[in-house]
Design a protein around this motif. Structure first.
Motif, short mmCIF file in Angstrom:
data_model
loop_
_atom_site.label_atom_id
_atom_site.label_comp_id
_atom_site.label_asym_id
_atom_site.label_seq_id
_atom_site.Cartn_x
_atom_site.Cartn_y
_atom_site.Cartn_z
N ASN A 188 0.87 -1.18 0.00
CA ASN A 188 0.00 0.00 0.00
C ASN A 188 0.90 1.22 0.00
OD1 ASN A 188 -2.92 0.91 0.31
ND2 ASN A 188 -1.89 2.13 1.90
N GLY A 189 0.82 2.01 -1.06
CA GLY A 189 1.67 3.19 -1.14
C GLY A 189 3.13 2.80 -1.21
N ARG A 193 0.38 -2.28 4.30
CA ARG A 193 -0.69 -1.78 5.18
C ARG A 193 -0.20 -1.71 6.62
NH1 ARG A 193 -5.79 -5.49 3.01
NH2 ARG A 193 -5.89 -4.62 0.89
N ASP A 195 2.87 -1.29 7.68
CA ASP A 195 3.79 -0.17 7.86
C ASP A 195 3.03 1.14 8.09
OD1 ASP A 195 5.99 -1.81 7.49
OD2 ASP A 195 6.06 -1.48 5.32
N GLU A 196 2.01 1.35 7.29
CA GLU A 196 1.25 2.60 7.40
C GLU A 196 0.42 2.64 8.68
OE1 GLU A 196 -0.90 3.42 3.84
OE2 GLU A 196 0.92 3.94 2.74
N SER A 199 2.81 3.51 11.51
CA SER A 199 3.18 4.92 11.47
C SER A 199 2.05 5.80 11.99
CB SER A 199 3.54 5.31 10.03
OG SER A 199 3.87 6.68 9.95
N ALA A 200 0.84 5.48 11.59
CA ALA A 200 -0.30 6.27 12.04
C ALA A 200 -0.51 6.14 13.55
CB ALA A 200 -1.56 5.84 11.30
N SER A 346 -5.48 4.59 3.47
CA SER A 346 -4.04 4.79 3.46
C SER A 346 -3.61 5.42 4.77
CB SER A 346 -3.65 5.72 2.30
OG SER A 346 -4.23 7.00 2.51
N LYS A 347 -2.30 5.60 4.89
CA LYS A 347 -1.78 6.29 6.08
C LYS A 347 -2.35 7.69 6.17
CE LYS A 347 2.45 7.90 8.27
NZ LYS A 347 2.03 9.30 8.35
N GLN A 348 -2.50 8.33 5.03
CA GLN A 348 -3.06 9.67 5.01
C GLN A 348 -4.49 9.68 5.57
OE1 GLN A 348 -1.34 8.34 2.44
NE2 GLN A 348 0.50 9.61 2.75
#
Length: 479
Positions: A188-189, A193, A195-196, A199-200, A346-348
């Protein structure tokens, strides 16, 4: 011989007759003595009774007959304050007296007729008190209002509820449940998934209150996605961190998580209650998942159970790239846990979720601040208006009372009830001094209560303003 016998018999009869006569005379004498004695006793008793009667009459003559109390001599009735423990000044006690006969509806003619019932020769003070008995105004409600006047201003009691997503309550616990099933390894990105999601989570942790407690539980992190490993994987849920907010330690714990097997959401929810500290009074659960329950569990039922554990946690579900079926299920889980579902692709999107949370809280604090300022200003104004109106009523009544008193005082002077003009001047001055004292009491107390209300209102306004701004800035910059 016969002759001697006759002589003896004659002598005997003479003696007998003499004795009988003597006895008769003696009895008569004794009876007379008894009668004289009784007469003397009766006469003495009668004299004593007459003396007692005379003394009683004399005593009664010395007792003055009870004098009828006239209306101007009667004691003035008073109102009792609602709070009997309140201390009153001498003037306040005077103003608690009940109003005069013509206070409510002043009929000048009837009042003049009544005041002329006063006799000449009373003291100046008696004339003054008699006038007040007819025209004394009713001050007790205003005095009572001042005695019970509470100048404190309190507003903004309904503060925004921070115990939902990001509360600043030291006993609130944040529990994060991270899906470590194999699907979280999907690209993803720029990463996966997982990893994001990691991070979030770390970004979110940074913005939690410093005194927050945090737990991190993973599920589905053992075995593989194969049927052979299903039992192992579905049984896998583990708390890998519990403690204070510590980004470094959480990052270290997250680094050990590798996507592996199936998705036991129900089991993770069932066991997360073990992560709640004993001193927690509230709990916010964030479930990060990319799919539905795949281990046969019932996450909706488990969410309901967890929500009924006493501290009633809020279960928010973050659906990370989930399909429609998974979205529906996760929404039901969130609803059962008194929380909400958020779709993240996504992480965003995850970052956006946290941003929305903080925007909501910053807006809530802004609204609280504005509403509190308005409430404080309103209460402040109400108290100031009340102080103004209460004092003014006392001042106005004192003016009207003096005006009526002057009418009755003039009537007494015109009808020459006073012996001289000196008395009239003295009584007028007493009534005028009373008017000044009562007027000053109303004016000074009004101003005192007004100033206290104003000052307290400003202090409360400032408190709400600074509290609201501080909270608003806190969440605004967390965005």
């Amino acid at each position: 011989m016969k002759q001697w016998l006759f002589i003896i018999l004659s002598v005997f009869l003479l003696i007998t007759t003499g004795c009988s006569a003597g006895k008769t005379e003696g009895a008569k004498a004794n009876k007379e003595k008894i009668e004289i004695k009784n007469e003397t006793k009766n006469e003495e008793q009668a004299n004593e009774e007459q003396t007692t009667t005379n003394e009683k009459i004399e005593a009664d003559e010395n007792i003055e007959p009870q004098k009828e109390i006239t209306w101007w001599e009667e004691e003035d009735p008073v109102y009792e304050p609602e709070n009997s423990a309140v201390e009153m000044t001498e003037l306040e006690q005077e103003l608690m007296k009940k109003p005069g006969l013509f206070a409510e509806d002043f009929n000048e003619q009837l009042a003049k007729e009544k005041i002329l019932e006063l006799p000449k020769g009373l003291s100046d003070d008696q004339y003054k008190e008699a006038i007040l008995k007819l025209i004394r105004m009713d001050y007790h409600e205003a005095v009572e209002a001042f005695l019970q006047f509470d100048t404190s201003v309190s507003a903004g009691e309904d503060r925004p509820d921070e115990q939902i997503e990001a509360p600043e309550v030291t006993s609130t616990h944040f529990a994060i449940l991270l899906d470590a099933s194999g699907s979280m390894n999907a690209k993803n990105g720029s990463g996966t998934r997982m990893d994001e999601a990691k991070s979030a989570i770390l970004s979110f942790i940074e913005y939690l209150p410093e005194d927050s407690s945090v737990s991190l539980r993973v599920y589905g992190h053992k075995g593989t996605g194969s049927d052979a490993d299903k039992a192992v994987s579905c049984a896998s849920t583990e708390n890998i961190y519990t403690g204070a907010k510590d980004a470094a330690q959480l990052k270290k714990a997250l680094a050990t998580v590798k996507p592996a097997g199936w998705t036991p959401i129900g089991k993770a929810l069932a066991t997360t209650k073990e992560d709640i500290p004993d001193n927690a009074s509230a709990m916010v659960v964030y479930v990060v998942s990319d799919g539905i329950e795949t281990c046969g569990g019932d996450p909706v039922a488990e969410a309901k159970k967890l929500a009924g554990e006493g501290i009633q946690p809020i279960i928010n579900i973050i659906g990370f790239q989930v399909d429609n079926e998974a979205q529906q299920l996760l929404k039901e889980v969130a609803k059962a846990g008194n929380g909400e579902f958020t779709f993240a692709n996504s992480k965003q999107d995850l970052d956006k979720y946290w941003k929305v949370e903080y925007e909501r809280l910053s807006k809530a604090w802004e609204e609280w601040r504005n509403a509190g300022l308005e409430e404080a200003s309103k209460k402040q104004q109400e108290l100031m208006n009340k102080a103004e109106a209460t004092g003014k009523s006392i001042m106005d009544n004192s003016e009207e009372e003096f005006k009526r008193a002057e009418v009755l005082l003039q009537e007494l002077a015109d009808k020459e009830i006073f012996d001289n003009n000196k008395s009239r001047s003295a009584i007028w001055k007493m009534l005028y001094d009373r008017k000044k004292d009562v007027w000053a009491y109303g004016y000074d107390t009004k101003n005192e209560k007004w100033r206290e209300s104003y000052r307290n209102g400003i202090e409360e306004w400032r408190r709400i303003y600074y509290d609201g701004n501080a909270k608003w800035r806190e969440y605004y910059y967390k965005k």
